[in-house]
Design a protein around this motif. Structure first.
Motif, short mmCIF file in Angstrom:
data_model
loop_
_atom_site.label_atom_id
_atom_site.label_comp_id
_atom_site.label_asym_id
_atom_site.label_seq_id
_atom_site.Cartn_x
_atom_site.Cartn_y
_atom_site.Cartn_z
N GLN A 320 -4.10 38.50 -6.72
CA GLN A 320 -5.08 37.98 -5.77
C GLN A 320 -4.82 36.50 -5.50
OE1 GLN A 320 -7.67 35.61 -6.02
NE2 GLN A 320 -8.61 36.10 -4.04
N ALA A 321 -4.51 35.75 -6.55
CA ALA A 321 -4.27 34.32 -6.39
C ALA A 321 -3.03 34.06 -5.53
CB ALA A 321 -4.11 33.66 -7.76
N LEU A 322 -1.99 34.85 -5.72
CA LEU A 322 -0.78 34.71 -4.90
C LEU A 322 -1.09 35.03 -3.44
CD1 LEU A 322 1.68 36.47 -7.35
CD2 LEU A 322 1.86 34.07 -6.63
N SER A 323 -1.86 36.08 -3.22
CA SER A 323 -2.18 36.47 -1.84
C SER A 323 -3.08 35.46 -1.16
CB SER A 323 -2.84 37.85 -1.83
OG SER A 323 -1.92 38.84 -2.24
N ALA A 324 -3.97 34.83 -1.92
CA ALA A 324 -4.82 33.80 -1.34
C ALA A 324 -3.97 32.66 -0.78
CB ALA A 324 -5.80 33.26 -2.38
N GLN A 325 -2.87 32.34 -1.47
CA GLN A 325 -1.98 31.29 -0.97
C GLN A 325 -1.23 31.75 0.28
OE1 GLN A 325 -3.79 29.43 -2.67
NE2 GLN A 325 -2.18 27.96 -3.12
N VAL A 326 -0.85 33.01 0.32
CA VAL A 326 -0.20 33.54 1.52
C VAL A 326 -1.16 33.44 2.71
CG1 VAL A 326 0.70 35.63 2.61
CG2 VAL A 326 1.38 35.04 0.27
N LEU A 327 -2.41 33.80 2.50
CA LEU A 327 -3.39 33.71 3.57
C LEU A 327 -3.51 32.27 4.09
CD1 LEU A 327 -6.04 36.09 2.02
CD2 LEU A 327 -5.17 36.31 4.36
N ARG A 328 -3.47 31.32 3.17
CA ARG A 328 -3.64 29.91 3.56
C ARG A 328 -2.38 29.32 4.19
NH1 ARG A 328 -6.39 29.60 -1.98
NH2 ARG A 328 -8.60 29.37 -1.52
N PHE A 329 -1.21 29.81 3.79
CA PHE A 329 0.05 29.17 4.19
C PHE A 329 0.90 30.00 5.14
CE2 PHE A 329 -0.30 27.23 -0.30
CZ PHE A 329 -1.12 26.21 0.17
N LYS A 330 0.43 31.17 5.54
CA LYS A 330 1.23 32.07 6.36
C LYS A 330 1.75 31.39 7.63
CE LYS A 330 2.88 35.92 8.13
NZ LYS A 330 4.17 36.46 7.65
N ARG A 331 0.97 30.49 8.20
CA ARG A 331 1.37 29.85 9.46
C ARG A 331 2.65 29.03 9.31
NH1 ARG A 331 -4.19 29.81 9.35
NH2 ARG A 331 -5.27 30.51 11.25
N ILE A 332 2.94 28.58 8.09
CA ILE A 332 4.11 27.72 7.91
C ILE A 332 5.21 28.43 7.11
CG2 ILE A 332 2.80 25.59 8.18
CD1 ILE A 332 3.79 26.36 4.71
N MET A 333 5.06 29.74 6.92
CA MET A 333 6.06 30.52 6.20
C MET A 333 7.04 31.18 7.17
SD MET A 333 3.39 32.28 3.48
CE MET A 333 4.50 33.59 2.97
#
Length: 491
Positions: A320-333
């Motif tokens: 869950q913690a890893l996915s929360a970061q993906v949600l927050r940073f997806k725009r710059i990935m």
């Protein structure tokens, strides 16, 4: 360059290429200025004197008015003497008493939803000694119990068909007041407002209408934004509560900075107040900074953060913690982005806090469970397990359905990355059991990622303190390069 990342109860060092970019919340890009401490009282009084879209508390209340004040649990919001919870309550009480409300007619409800019900020590941290001593011993500070059927009420369904259950103390009160935090949240953009009531004072059946794969795995959910189906469901559920109560919630929300200090205070009718508060919060939360897409994100996971001790070692909570970061940073990935994250991953599930997750993890290892959504069909089975429910009600554990919302979120990391490496795992099998790659060091993981996924010259972004600070939602410096804006519109 050498950087230290969170790891277990300490840190782990990584040697990364010198061209690695570094972003630290609240430092790399400064937050908007917070309200100076000596001006906080004036800011609260001004906000309460001019609520958005509804009358003041002194106009709404009088002698004999019963009041519920719904307060978020300890997961976020700060606990300093000047925290939003402590100060908003202080000035709200002043308004209520001035209107003739009697102390005996005030009830505080900690809106933990499916989170652990608050202990006395939690309540003292939230309210501070003075308020705690004034209201706790008379039974006027309670923690929401979503399984106390006597004090829950079913209100039918929204127009969309979602079931709405609500805390009956709140439903029966004349004046329900929501204290909220306008702080970045991977589930629908922000906490506070209607998200608070739609998750904090309801039950698992209501929450199962939005914290599930059919909502969280839609294209409109990632990256985090305020226009997703989940966000619309929050609004619909809370407005349905208001319709059935016959009056709106009175909200007092604060836009918070990285250190949970108040940037601004907004009060009033959530439907009108939220969009106004979000405009300012967007400046702090949706940070337009990146000049390129990143192929590798590097950060560290402490053992204890956000939901509690074991968040960074329990394999399901790690996902869950890893996915929360993906949600927050997806725009710059980049499209082939890889995550490298340190975690002690030592087998500490913290079974007292999450009594059902070890069983859930073991179930995921068998019976054709190939991806996390495959386990979703067991949600009601776990959610109605009487022993797990008793531990939620009486032992300060998470509700068993909470694990399924974590699983739903956890799959988002796999959906949006080429690979995720856990480095430094002491019991690496737990990480591999969640589909994660394991290596001993950051350097080994990066070399493997270069060979298999990102090439020899990847763009690398290091994110120290990413779980220690209130997070931002990182965006491209040029908003036109974002895949989606803050409100769900795709470019």
């Amino acid at each position: 360059m050498k950087l230290d990342f969170e790891y277990g109860l300490g840190t782990m060092q990584a040697e990364l290429p010198d061209n690695t970019d570094v972003f630290i919340s609240g430092e790399t890009v400064k937050d908007p200025a917070c309200i100076p401490e000596d001006q906080l009282e004036a800011a609260y009084l001004e906000s309460l004197a001019h609520p958005i879209g509804m009358p003041t508390l002194t106009e709404l209340a009088h002698k004999g008015t019963t009041v519920t004040i719904i307060v978020p649990d300890r997961v976020k919001g700060g606990e300093q003497p000047t925290s939003h919870r402590k100060l908003s309550i202080k000035y709200i009480l002043k308004e209520l008493y001035a209107a003739g409300v009697e102390k005996k007619d005030i009830l505080f409800i900690i809106s933990n939803g499916l989170h652990p019900r608050s202990k006395a020590s939690d309540a003292k941290a939230i309210f501070g000694d003075e308020l705690f001593n004034e209201f706790w011993h008379s039974g006027q500070i309670i923690s929401h119990d979503s399984e106390d059927q006597e004090h829950m009420i079913y209100l039918g369904t929204t127009k969309r068909g979602d079931p709405v259950y609500m805390n009956k103390y709140v439903y029966d009160s004349d004046l329900p007041i929501l204290i909220g935090h306008v702080q970045g949240n991977p589930y629908g953009g922000y906490s506070g407002g209607y998200k608070h009531s739609a998750t904090g004072i309801t039950n698992w059946r209501c929450i199962a209408s939005h914290h599930v794969p059919s909502v969280m795995h839609r294209d409109d959910f990632t990256p985090v934004n305020g226009g997703s189906l989940m966000r619309h469901k929050f609004d619909e559920i809370s407005m349905h509560m208001e319709e059935k109560m016959g009056h709106p919630f009175f909200c007092c929300d604060a836009v918070l900075d990285t250190y949970s200090r108040q940037i601004a205070i907004y009060s009033g009718y959530a439907k009108e107040m939220m969009p106004i508060s979000w405009k300012l919060a967007d400046k702090r939360t949706y940070v337009h900074w990146a000049e390129k897409k990143y192929d590798v994100l590097v950060f560290g996971m402490p053992q204890k953060f956000h939901y509690g001790d074991g968040m960074g070692t329990n394999p399901i909570m790690m996902m869950q913690a890893l996915s929360a970061q993906v949600l927050r940073f997806k725009r710059i990935m980049s499209d082939n982005c890889v995550i490298i994250c340190s975690s002690a991953c030592n087998g500490y599930f913290h079974d007292e806090l999450w009594p059902y997750l070890r069983e859930q993890y073991e179930l995921f290892q068998h019976d054709h469970m190939n991806t996390l959504p495959d386990i979703d069909r067991y949600g009601e089975y776990f959610a109605t397990n009487e022993e797990y429910i008793r531990k939620y009600r009486f032992c300060n554990a998470f509700h068993p359905f909470h694990g399924f919302s974590m699983m739903s979120c956890g799959h988002i990391a796999e959906m949006n990355t080429s690979a995720i490496y856990i480095v430094g795992a002491q019991e690496p099998g737990y990480a591999r059991g969640m589909g994660l790659k394991t290596r001993a060091t950051f350097e080994e993981a990066l070399e493997d990622a270069k060979k298999k996924f990102v090439g020899q010259n990847p763009n690398i972004l290091a994110l120290p303190l990413t779980y220690k600070r209130a997070a931002v939602h990182l965006c491209m410096k040029n908003p036109e390069e974002d895949c989606m804006d803050e409100y769900g519109h795709r470019h």
